[in-house]
Write a protein that holds these residues in place. Structure first.
Motif, PDB file in Angstrom:
ATOM      1  N   PHE A 113      19.078   0.316   8.853  1.00 39.37           N
ATOM      2  CA  PHE A 113      19.296   1.697   7.969  1.00 39.37           C
ATOM      3  C   PHE A 113      19.849   2.506   8.871  1.00 39.37           C
ATOM      4  O   PHE A 113      19.270   2.752  10.022  1.00 39.37           O
ATOM      5  N   HIS A 114      20.491   3.306   8.449  1.00 41.88           N
ATOM      6  CA  HIS A 114      21.139   4.519   9.144  1.00 41.88           C
ATOM      7  C   HIS A 114      20.090   5.566   9.164  1.00 41.88           C
ATOM      8  O   HIS A 114      20.101   6.518  10.464  1.00 41.88           O
ATOM      9  N   PHE A 115      19.137   5.696   8.558  1.00 40.35           N
ATOM     10  CA  PHE A 115      17.824   6.274   8.783  1.00 40.35           C
ATOM     11  C   PHE A 115      17.016   5.627   9.153  1.00 40.35           C
ATOM     12  O   PHE A 115      16.442   4.687   8.573  1.00 40.35           O
ATOM     13  N   ASN A 168      21.358  11.905   8.519  1.00 37.64           N
ATOM     14  CA  ASN A 168      21.179  10.643   7.938  1.00 37.64           C
ATOM     15  C   ASN A 168      20.387  10.437   7.218  1.00 37.64           C
ATOM     16  O   ASN A 168      20.875   9.656   6.142  1.00 37.64           O
ATOM     17  N   TRP A 169      19.241  11.067   7.087  1.00 40.99           N
ATOM     18  CA  TRP A 169      18.080  11.097   5.983  1.00 40.99           C
ATOM     19  C   TRP A 169      18.623  11.619   4.610  1.00 40.99           C
ATOM     20  O   TRP A 169      18.413  11.167   3.686  1.00 40.99           O
ATOM     21  N   ILE A 195      21.776  11.859   3.684  1.00 38.28           N
ATOM     22  CA  ILE A 195      23.165  11.203   3.293  1.00 38.28           C
ATOM     23  C   ILE A 195      22.818   9.927   2.817  1.00 38.28           C
ATOM     24  O   ILE A 195      22.847   9.452   1.570  1.00 38.28           O
ATOM     25  N   TYR A 196      22.313   9.250   3.647  1.00 33.45           N
ATOM     26  CA  TYR A 196      22.231   7.685   3.486  1.00 33.45           C
ATOM     27  C   TYR A 196      20.739   7.218   2.668  1.00 33.45           C
ATOM     28  O   TYR A 196      20.725   6.476   2.028  1.00 33.45           O
ATOM     29  N   TYR A 197      19.670   7.932   3.002  1.00 33.35           N
ATOM     30  CA  TYR A 197      18.562   7.684   2.359  1.00 33.35           C
ATOM     31  C   TYR A 197      18.561   7.689   0.916  1.00 33.35           C
ATOM     32  O   TYR A 197      18.138   6.790  -0.022  1.00 33.35           O
ATOM     33  N   PRO A 198      19.085   9.023   0.173  1.00 38.52           N
ATOM     34  CA  PRO A 198      19.259   8.918  -1.298  1.00 38.52           C
ATOM     35  C   PRO A 198      20.091   7.789  -1.793  1.00 38.52           C
ATOM     36  O   PRO A 198      19.910   7.266  -2.890  1.00 38.52           O
ATOM     37  N   ILE A 199      21.122   7.507  -1.095  1.00 36.40           N
ATOM     38  CA  ILE A 199      22.058   6.389  -1.491  1.00 36.40           C
ATOM     39  C   ILE A 199      21.559   5.077  -1.504  1.00 36.40           C
ATOM     40  O   ILE A 199      21.536   4.395  -2.679  1.00 36.40           O
ATOM     41  N   GLU A 200      20.904   4.687  -0.467  1.00 38.09           N
ATOM     42  CA  GLU A 200      20.159   3.533  -0.335  1.00 38.09           C
ATOM     43  C   GLU A 200      19.123   3.471  -1.429  1.00 38.09           C
ATOM     44  O   GLU A 200      18.939   2.416  -2.022  1.00 38.09           O
ATOM     45  N   LYS A 201      18.231   4.426  -1.629  1.00 36.23           N
ATOM     46  CA  LYS A 201      17.173   4.487  -2.624  1.00 36.23           C
ATOM     47  C   LYS A 201      17.832   4.419  -4.276  1.00 36.23           C
ATOM     48  O   LYS A 201      17.271   3.426  -4.760  1.00 36.23           O
TER      49      LYS A 201
END
Length: 372
Positions: A116-118, A126-127, A129-135
């Motif tokens: 994961f990027h986060f 990173n948290w 941008i990428y965390y909400p997308i992945e979730k």
């Protein structure tokens, strides 16, 4: 069973030939969807895999993402795949959005997160941008595969995928590595390093993430003319690293090898593997070094800690701990490394591609049987 493999760029498919061979040997068909600005590895043409050129971008903000989404959505809705197995973050975001309708019709979506990027210590952006997308995309994921223990724990606690699995990487071919023969002195000559030096080796692109400058500073601190440091890889920081070597007065002991295809031979000609990366998923470079029995000095980060126990197969230090890296290098130099070699070659057996393919085979089987 009809399977679609998806990656953002074609080069990533270089990690999966054994996985695809396993599926084909079981009587399944495999197709590939990827950005074909550069051709997919020739092995897939030999295997007869149909390739679909989709203009994926590495950036989540690229205008090509909408084009890729429309093309992929049309592809999966017309081809009726049983499984879509997606890799790499941006393509996987697009895949999971594009497959929402076909999932209702029985297609199963598997996403392998290769780090994961986060992560612990990642930049806040990173948290954000990428965390909400992945979730969000996890809602449309039948199986989420993580390749290191930190990501597995995070996914179990935070990601609403139907099923979450831990598979330790894509695997490395231990039998192939063991069968590669090389003349240590000839390989060293090709690297431009002395036959009798103590050779540190890093394999990886010349980028900020790979953090080679920490080892360079450790080399300067050691101030030992017998110790040389070689880096196999290319990238934007080449001139910066050459300038740093000059300013540290280590240019005669520092060697940029460029991109190399003989990485196993390089490892078999080195004395110590060093990997000071700021972050990794589960580094293949480290696993290949372990497979040939090299002692390791590396950063104490996600992925690395899954492979090396401090003081056993090598040493782990903070990413910016120049003193620590220098100390670890000298500890390996001054002490017998034979025990480290045995430990690493034994540990890496758990990451053999045959074992990994066996785990993936079961995941595919469970997917088709509805065991998600």
């Amino acid at each position: 069973m009809k399977v679609l493999y998806v990656t953002t760029i074609s080069a990533t498919m270089g990690f999966f030939p054994e996985h695809v061979k396993m599926l084909l040997s079981e009587g399944h068909s495999v197709e590939i969807a990827t950005n074909c600005e550069k051709p997919v590895p020739e092995i897939y043409n030999t295997l007869g895999c149909k390739v679909h050129d989709i203009p994926f971008s590495r950036s989540p903000f690229s205008k090509n993402n909408l084009i890729a989404y429309k093309m992929l959505k049309q592809l999966v809705e017309s081809e009726h795949y049983d499984i879509v197995h997606t890799h790499t973050p941006n393509a996987s975001m697009i895949v999971r959005l594009a497959c929402r309708r076909v999932r209702k019709q029985g297609t199963r979506v598997i996403y392998t997160a290769h780090g994961f990027h986060f992560f612990r210590g990642a930049p806040l952006k990173n948290w954000f941008i990428y965390y909400p997308i992945e979730k969000f995309c996890a809602h449309f994921t039948d199986v989420l595969i993580t390749i290191n223990k930190e990501d597995f724990t995070l996914a179990q606690n935070k990601m609403p995928a139907k099923k979450i699995c831990y598979v330790p990487g894509v695997g490395i071919d231990l039998s192939k590595i063991q069968n590669i023969q090389c003349d240590r002195n000839v390989v060293r000559l090709s690297m431009g390093v002395p036959e009798d030096c103590i050779l540190l080796l890093s394999v990886g692109e010349l980028s900020v993430r790979k953090n080679h400058q920490v080892v360079m500073r450790a080399l300067a601190k050691l101030d030992n003319p017998k110790i040389h440091y070689a880096v196999a890889g290319s990238g934007k920081l080449e001139n910066d690293l050459r300038y740093l070597a000059k300013s540290l007065r280590i240019e005669s002991n520092f060697h940029l090898l460029g991109f190399r295809t003989d990485v196993i031979a390089l490892n078999k000609s080195a004395d110590i593997s060093v990997l000071p990366s700021l972050h990794e998923g589960l580094p293949v470079a480290l696993m290949e070094a372990m497979a040939v029995g090299l002692p390791i000095v590396c950063s104490k980060i996600r992925g690395n800690v899954d492979l090396i126990e401090h003081g056993k197969g090598g040493f782990l230090y903070g990413c910016q701990d120049v003193d620590g890296f220098a100390r670890g290098i000298m500890d390996v130099v001054l002490k017998s490394s034979s025990e480290m070699r045995k430990i690493n070659q034994n540990t890496i057996k758990n990451f053999d591609v045959k074992k990994i393919c066996g785990m993936m085979k079961q995941i595919y089987k469970d997917c088709c049987n509805g065991a998600t």
